[in-house]
Design an enzyme around this catalytic site. Structure first.
Site, PDB file in Angstrom:
ATOM      1  N   PHE B  17      15.717  16.322   6.523  1.00 21.21           N
ATOM      2  CA  PHE B  17      16.742  15.665   6.545  1.00 21.21           C
ATOM      3  C   PHE B  17      18.360  15.795   6.966  1.00 21.21           C
ATOM      4  O   PHE B  17      18.390  15.014   7.901  1.00 21.21           O
ATOM      5  CB  PHE B  17      17.501  15.263   4.721  1.00 21.21           C
ATOM      6  N   GLY B  18      18.680  16.939   6.303  1.00 22.08           N
ATOM      7  CA  GLY B  18      19.487  17.206   7.304  1.00 22.08           C
ATOM      8  C   GLY B  18      19.650  17.523   8.486  1.00 22.08           C
ATOM      9  O   GLY B  18      20.240  17.092   9.913  1.00 22.08           O
ATOM     10  N   GLU B 173       8.715  12.784 -12.759  1.00 19.07           N
ATOM     11  CA  GLU B 173       7.787  12.339 -11.929  1.00 19.07           C
ATOM     12  C   GLU B 173       6.457  13.255 -11.740  1.00 19.07           C
ATOM     13  O   GLU B 173       5.207  13.006 -11.761  1.00 19.07           O
ATOM     14  CB  GLU B 173       7.932  12.299  -9.827  1.00 19.07           C
ATOM     15  N   ASP B 303      21.881  20.078   1.035  1.00 17.99           N
ATOM     16  CA  ASP B 303      22.025  20.633   0.341  1.00 17.99           C
ATOM     17  C   ASP B 303      22.873  21.753  -0.230  1.00 17.99           C
ATOM     18  O   ASP B 303      22.900  22.818  -1.344  1.00 17.99           O
ATOM     19  CB  ASP B 303      20.172  20.881  -0.860  1.00 17.99           C
ATOM     20  N   ALA B 318      18.494  13.452  -0.397  1.00 17.23           N
ATOM     21  CA  ALA B 318      17.981  12.756   1.158  1.00 17.23           C
ATOM     22  C   ALA B 318      19.168  12.365   1.862  1.00 17.23           C
ATOM     23  O   ALA B 318      19.099  12.191   2.813  1.00 17.23           O
ATOM     24  CB  ALA B 318      16.011  11.891   1.471  1.00 17.23           C
TER      25      ALA B 318
END
Lengths: 422, 422
Positions: B17-18, B173, B303, B318
């Site tokens: 994402f970054g 999850e 991160d 994210a």
């Protein structure tokens, strides 16, 4: 119906088309069935090349065996590997135990053969299992990635050169799809390499492509492949394969960092398992009812069985395996009732092969189709036979999307090559 | 626009994402951009647990980086691995070459950490990459297959016992989905083992599940998990992991053949790469504009970056990485124009976590949702952010199908475990 412990035990080795169709046909028989496969899924092999070429994802063409068979209460599915068969005591050794049987169905299928050159395997992977498909996908997509990284034109060209060995249906499908990927899917996405310059070589030892098809369809297929940019080399047996390319029997050399194997087929059981005669590909000469000579309780089906009809061997395709599977199930039921099983008769429903987008050839016992109509026929037939409703829907969406956009839906490299590729 | 050779070179390490958001935000900047990632795809990590639990196939949650970025003419995508960064000479060593840069964006993300016990890794795989997901899927499905093969009840129970270490969003999850698979998806498909007897242990060192969520939502989640059959153990740090289970700090032992790691996170760059101070998880204390102290041409984001705001570190999710990516791109443009970049401000849009079918928790800056409404919110948000139109459609179909049938669409075991599991 629920299994009764006193019922005879039918042990089926292999959950491909042969094994799965035996199992289904024994649904209402008074037998306990155990189906053993080394993977947890039935694989729809006719579409496996699309997983290898990143058009479909793995789960699109596979379904868990125990899910397919969940309602069949007389069957147990085991994920295990066959280590040996002892016909004398009626036992099969698996990696995790030993099973006895009253009837044994051997349906472990075929694997690719390198004609005694097992060292070619690491340079030229074949396409039989899901892991094979993911490994080939990794090689194909990885080759374009490697080309993009190279600064020298020579090194780039070697990564953009592909050899497919063997021009049967799988070889034709792989070569045709590779040409489409190079010419249509990838070009605008690279800055350094030009995928449009990729060379796809289809190399065949025989005199024509698709040897099982009528000659006019084979000729049509060759011309179509050439128009798509595939370089078709006939009468070109491969004499050497290494990490840099292949050598042909006339001494010619094709430089290619990626070689795919779609040539030889061999049975996947060691020769020592049966004392029955075998043909050169290792297939067992079975009795007319598909049982093993002197072992009426053992049936050998699918790609493992050598059956001749009208003077020629029946083809090693999905239809044959299904028909043999159903026949073996009937033969077991006949034996249980003290009847003599009938001889197996192969019914030829026709053969077909896809070449690429909007192009296929179909031979329905003399009624022949080529081109777009054949491709629709191929598409509907494959979708119809694909197991599991949900898969069909997703595959249809994937195909429609690919058709409209020229894109491939599963261009995801997974796993690591454990070979020495740069 | 096409790249100009005289433009400054922005090198971006990592296509998560970054990295992807930096790249997109530099679309119209007068720079040449190179994006390096060791895989060929951007991974939609928030849904990766569904690949691991056989709900989605790999290509559903991933898209090829060069396909996403194909229209951005000033960018080159390279699939390669970072070997070292030399800040003094502004060069990055890759596995296949060396690249110089004018601006460097380091966005290689995090990996799972075993608190100094690297030998736990082979017994308790973590979930960060596509290969991790396929390995975990193989373990989970393989455990039920192994249970079906076992004749002894004790051995069967060990295969039907699962430990998830860490009760952050991923752990919750995984545990919730495991419970659903065992209770609802598999039961009718086994004859020997009873998946309904499976025990799912969620083991957390802290005092509550979902530590980043408000306490009432955490409490709701714990109760919901328990109702689904998950055994939640709080204040239960793990002191040993082996092939037979885990030991907790109070000496208790949980026997389980399958242990999944969702606990520690560590940065994926070696400490030696930067001389900047780092926190305990290895995150780099960056300047307010996300650049490296004394290296205004280097930005560390996602991160990898330790940023404090209002007295606490911004969360490693994210949203944060995307915001940091856009900020780094603006900072590069500011530098090019001779301006001083602004300080990064994290905007909290809320956090959410799925627990299972029809159950999620959502915290939108104080506005809280639980249960079915939260689950719908979670579903729409994830579908919206999933990259690529086709993926969204197929994922939606997969979800709808799963919801109606309780089935999982990707129950296909691929690859081989290279560890010692029976």
């Amino acid at each position: 119906m629920n299994a009764n412990a006193s019922w005879p035990h039918v042990l089926i080795l292999g959950g491909g088309f042969g094994g799965l169709w035996v199992t289904r046909a024994l649904r209402r028989a008074p037998v306990r069935v155990t189906l053993v496969d080394r993977s947890n899924h039935h694989l729809f092999q006719p579409l496996l090349y699309q997983v290898a070429t990143a058009g479909l994802s793995g789960p699109d063409v596979a379904a868990p065996l125990r899910h397919i068979l969940r309602r069949q209460r007389n069957i147990t599915v085991l994920m295990d590997e066959v280590r040996g068969i002892d016909l004398a005591v009626r036992k099969v050794a698996l990696a995790h135990g030993v099973l006895s049987y009253d009837y044994l169905i051997v349906a472990t299928g075929s694997t690719h053969a390198y004609f005694g050159h097992d060292d070619w395997a690491r340079h030229a992977p074949g396409l039989k299992t899901m892991d094979d498909a993911l490994a080939i996908r990794r090689r194909i997509l990885g080759a374009f990635e490697s080309a993009e990284r190279e600064s020298g034109a020579g090194a780039r060209d070697a990564w953009l050169s592909f050899v497919v060995v063997g021009a049967g249906p799988t070889g034709v499908e792989l070569a045709g799809t590779l040409a489409e990927i190079a010419r249509h899917t990838l070009p605008r996405e690279f800055r350094n390499a030009d995928p449009g310059r990729a060379r796809i070589h289809l190399v065949e030892a025989g005199a024509r492509v698709l040897p099982a098809m009528p000659e006019p369809l084979a000729a049509w297929t060759r011309r179509r492949l050439q128009r798509m940019g595939v370089e078709v080399q006939l009468d070109a047996a491969v004499t050497a394969v290494d990490g840099e390319g292949v050598t042909l029997k006339d001494g010619r050399r094709i430089d290619a960092r990626t070689v795919l194997w779609a040539a030889g087929v061999s049975t996947s059981l060691p020769d020592a398992q049966f004392d029955a005669p075998r043909d050169r590909a290792g297939r067992v000469h079975v009795a007319p009812d598909l049982s093993l000579p002197r072992h009426p309780e053992v049936f050998v089906i699918g790609d493992l069985a050598r059956v001749e009809q009208d003077g020629k061997p029946v083809p090693g395709i999905a239809t044959t395996a299904k028909q043999m599977g159903r026949h073996a199930a009937h033969a077991v039921r006949d034996r249980l009732r003290g009847r003599t099983p009938r001889a197996f008769r192969y019914r030829d429903y026709g053969t077909l092969a896809a070449i690429g987008r909007g192009a296929a050839v179909v031979d329905l016992r003399g009624f022949r189709l080529t081109g777009f109509v054949a491709w629709w026929f191929w598409l509907v037939a494959h979708l119809f036979f694909l197991i599991g409703f949900r898969n069909r829907l997703v595959v249809l969406i994937d195909w429609a999307w690919s058709y409209l956009t020229w894109q491939r839906n599963a261009r995801i490299i997974v796993g690591n090559d454990r070979d020495s590729r740069g």
